[in-house]
Motif scaffolding. Structure first.
Motif, PDB file in Angstrom:
ATOM      1  N   MET A   1       8.821  -4.299 -36.104  1.00 39.96           N
ATOM      2  CA  MET A   1       9.019  -4.994 -37.265  1.00 39.96           C
ATOM      3  C   MET A   1       9.492  -6.153 -37.100  1.00 39.96           C
ATOM      4  O   MET A   1      10.186  -6.606 -36.182  1.00 39.96           O
ATOM      5  N   GLU A   2       9.470  -7.145 -37.899  1.00 37.91           N
ATOM      6  CA  GLU A   2      10.290  -8.613 -38.011  1.00 37.91           C
ATOM      7  C   GLU A   2      10.916  -8.738 -39.308  1.00 37.91           C
ATOM      8  O   GLU A   2      10.442  -8.808 -40.260  1.00 37.91           O
ATOM      9  N   LEU A   3      12.217  -8.650 -39.166  1.00 43.79           N
ATOM     10  CA  LEU A   3      13.195  -8.571 -40.390  1.00 43.79           C
ATOM     11  C   LEU A   3      13.252 -10.003 -40.881  1.00 43.79           C
ATOM     12  O   LEU A   3      13.523 -10.904 -40.232  1.00 43.79           O
ATOM     13  N   CYS A   4      12.921 -10.087 -42.115  1.00 44.72           N
ATOM     14  CA  CYS A   4      12.833 -11.221 -43.066  1.00 44.72           C
ATOM     15  C   CYS A   4      14.231 -11.763 -43.524  1.00 44.72           C
ATOM     16  O   CYS A   4      15.058 -10.792 -44.267  1.00 44.72           O
ATOM     17  N   LEU A   5      14.930 -12.692 -43.127  1.00 46.49           N
ATOM     18  CA  LEU A   5      16.050 -12.992 -43.291  1.00 46.49           C
ATOM     19  C   LEU A   5      16.438 -14.262 -44.383  1.00 46.49           C
ATOM     20  O   LEU A   5      15.469 -14.852 -44.542  1.00 46.49           O
ATOM     21  N   ALA A   6      17.570 -14.336 -45.121  1.00 51.93           N
ATOM     22  CA  ALA A   6      17.650 -15.491 -46.072  1.00 51.93           C
ATOM     23  C   ALA A   6      18.067 -16.483 -45.441  1.00 51.93           C
ATOM     24  O   ALA A   6      18.049 -17.699 -45.903  1.00 51.93           O
ATOM     25  N   ILE A   7      18.282 -16.579 -44.145  1.00 53.54           N
ATOM     26  CA  ILE A   7      18.722 -18.036 -43.338  1.00 53.54           C
ATOM     27  C   ILE A   7      17.574 -18.074 -42.098  1.00 53.54           C
ATOM     28  O   ILE A   7      17.124 -16.875 -41.618  1.00 53.54           O
ATOM     29  N   SER A   8      17.530 -19.248 -41.400  1.00 51.01           N
ATOM     30  CA  SER A   8      16.865 -19.369 -40.121  1.00 51.01           C
ATOM     31  C   SER A   8      17.377 -18.758 -38.829  1.00 51.01           C
ATOM     32  O   SER A   8      18.715 -18.739 -38.847  1.00 51.01           O
ATOM     33  N   PRO A   9      16.630 -18.175 -38.074  1.00 55.52           N
ATOM     34  CA  PRO A   9      17.159 -17.399 -36.798  1.00 55.52           C
ATOM     35  C   PRO A   9      18.008 -18.461 -36.186  1.00 55.52           C
ATOM     36  O   PRO A   9      18.856 -18.168 -35.260  1.00 55.52           O
ATOM     37  N   GLY A  10      17.562 -19.815 -36.374  1.00 55.71           N
ATOM     38  CA  GLY A  10      18.395 -20.782 -35.458  1.00 55.71           C
ATOM     39  C   GLY A  10      19.768 -21.036 -36.045  1.00 55.71           C
ATOM     40  O   GLY A  10      20.601 -21.466 -35.212  1.00 55.71           O
ATOM     41  N   GLU A  11      19.965 -20.633 -37.006  1.00 59.22           N
ATOM     42  CA  GLU A  11      21.364 -20.275 -37.536  1.00 59.22           C
ATOM     43  C   GLU A  11      22.565 -19.530 -37.083  1.00 59.22           C
ATOM     44  O   GLU A  11      23.519 -19.381 -37.407  1.00 59.22           O
ATOM     45  N   LEU A  12      21.833 -18.496 -36.105  1.00 62.98           N
ATOM     46  CA  LEU A  12      22.559 -17.192 -35.900  1.00 62.98           C
ATOM     47  C   LEU A  12      23.250 -17.625 -34.552  1.00 62.98           C
ATOM     48  O   LEU A  12      22.826 -18.271 -33.772  1.00 62.98           O
ATOM     49  N   GLU A  70      13.904  -1.293 -46.540  1.00 63.13           N
ATOM     50  CA  GLU A  70      13.157  -2.073 -47.649  1.00 63.13           C
ATOM     51  C   GLU A  70      11.926  -2.584 -46.951  1.00 63.13           C
ATOM     52  O   GLU A  70      10.605  -2.740 -47.516  1.00 63.13           O
ATOM     53  N   GLN A  71      12.122  -3.330 -45.509  1.00 62.51           N
ATOM     54  CA  GLN A  71      11.082  -3.983 -45.021  1.00 62.51           C
ATOM     55  C   GLN A  71      10.501  -2.988 -43.984  1.00 62.51           C
ATOM     56  O   GLN A  71       9.304  -3.614 -43.594  1.00 62.51           O
ATOM     57  N   ALA A  72      11.006  -1.918 -43.659  1.00 62.00           N
ATOM     58  CA  ALA A  72      10.365  -1.203 -42.578  1.00 62.00           C
ATOM     59  C   ALA A  72       9.215  -0.135 -43.161  1.00 62.00           C
ATOM     60  O   ALA A  72       9.221  -0.089 -44.394  1.00 62.00           O
ATOM     61  N   ALA A  73       8.802   0.278 -42.265  1.00 59.00           N
ATOM     62  CA  ALA A  73       7.564   1.230 -42.756  1.00 59.00           C
ATOM     63  C   ALA A  73       7.655   2.566 -41.589  1.00 59.00           C
ATOM     64  O   ALA A  73       8.166   2.437 -40.477  1.00 59.00           O
ATOM     65  N   GLY A  74       7.104   3.571 -41.891  1.00 59.47           N
ATOM     66  CA  GLY A  74       6.983   4.969 -41.166  1.00 59.47           C
ATOM     67  C   GLY A  74       7.991   5.800 -41.565  1.00 59.47           C
ATOM     68  O   GLY A  74       8.980   5.555 -42.485  1.00 59.47           O
ATOM     69  N   PRO A  75       7.819   6.950 -41.019  1.00 56.41           N
ATOM     70  CA  PRO A  75       8.651   8.275 -41.431  1.00 56.41           C
ATOM     71  C   PRO A  75      10.124   7.920 -41.041  1.00 56.41           C
ATOM     72  O   PRO A  75      10.950   8.414 -41.792  1.00 56.41           O
TER      73      PRO A  75
END
Length: 274
Positions: A1-12, A70-75
């Protein structure tokens, strides 16, 4: 999966990017890790993991897990979402939740549709049952219950060309029972489509209340299995099969009683200690 964040990955920070990469590439493992386990696995401190959670807009590590669920899928995600409810897993709370599932199933029960299902099982020339994955256990249980009552029951193969070979036996005046909870499977589409040509009746166990016309069986029975992101329970579907079996037994009357008595006599003769 690709976690969607409220900030840009460049800010990490580099350490935070390491955490994010682990979540994206090892989502299932992350969901079942404590903050300490995750920190040790990545060679970081608990405080660094906590800061990452707050930096991406979560109040704490628990809320970060909820965001991933919330963003993931699967068992695995469904199981993690279930375990995170009510402050952690409790067998008592779980069983009480099943009571809620049964209540919701009862509230949605359409008596007319239920009666149609029971009548269809009693009057069908032959009954074909199809279940795949977890639903195969329900198909086997229903086959066991109905066979004891003397009804002609066959289990259809779960998929592939073998399903078609089994479905080829179904004809007009027969009933094909299928389990179509979260979505209509490819096999389910085949069963419904073939019924239009052959004329057999279809009965589906579902966990959706809004189903497109082209995905609807002739008869549908609803069983509540939990929210979309939860572990999907079989408690309500199993109870629904049991109550349907009782209704069928009532309709069969002496015919059903005679079948059960003959079975008892056979058991007594061949397996007296069983």
């Amino acid at each position: 999966m690709e976690l969607c964040l409220a900030i840009s990955p460049g800010e990490l920070t580099r350490a935070e990017q390491k955490i994010l990469d682990y979540i994206n590439t090892n989502t299932d493992a992350f969901l079942f890790s404590s903050i300490g386990q995750l920190a040790r696995r990545l060679g970081l401190s608990d405080a660094t993991v906590s800061r990452f959670a707050r930096h991406v807009g979560c109040t704490d590590f628990k809320e970060l897990k909820s965001l991933v669920v919330e963003q993931a899928a699967g068992p695995a995600a469904k199981m993690a979402g279930t375990l995170s409810q009510d402050g952690g897993f409790s067998p008592i709370a779980w069983l009480e939740r099943q009571q809620l599932y049964l209540q919701k199933t009862a509230q949605q029960l359409d008596q007319v549709e239920f009666d149609r299902a029971a009548d269809a099982l009693v009057s069908a020339r032959r009954i074909f049952l199809h279940g795949k994955n977890a639903s195969s256990s329900l198909a086997n249980m229903l086959a066991f219950r109905l066979r004891r009552l003397g009804l002609p029951v066959s289990l259809l193969p779960s998929g592939g060309s073998e399903l078609l070979e089994g479905l080829l036996q179904a004809e007009e005046q027969d009933l094909v029972v299928m389990f179509s909870f979260s979505k209509l499977s490819r096999e389910g589409r085949v069963i419904l489509d073939h019924s239009k040509t052959v004329g057999y009746q279809t009965l589906a166990f579902v966990s959706r209340t809004c189903i497109p016309p082209e995905e609807q069986a002739d008869i549908s029975l609803f069983a509540y299995r939990g929210e979309e992101k939860e572990y999907h329970s079989m408690s309500a579907p199993t109870a629904l099969l049991d109550v349907l079996t009782v209704a069928v037994t009532e309709r069969l009357g002496q015919r059903g009683s005679d079948s059960l008595e003959r079975l008892h006599q056979l058991k007594t003769s061949y397996f007296p200690l069983g």
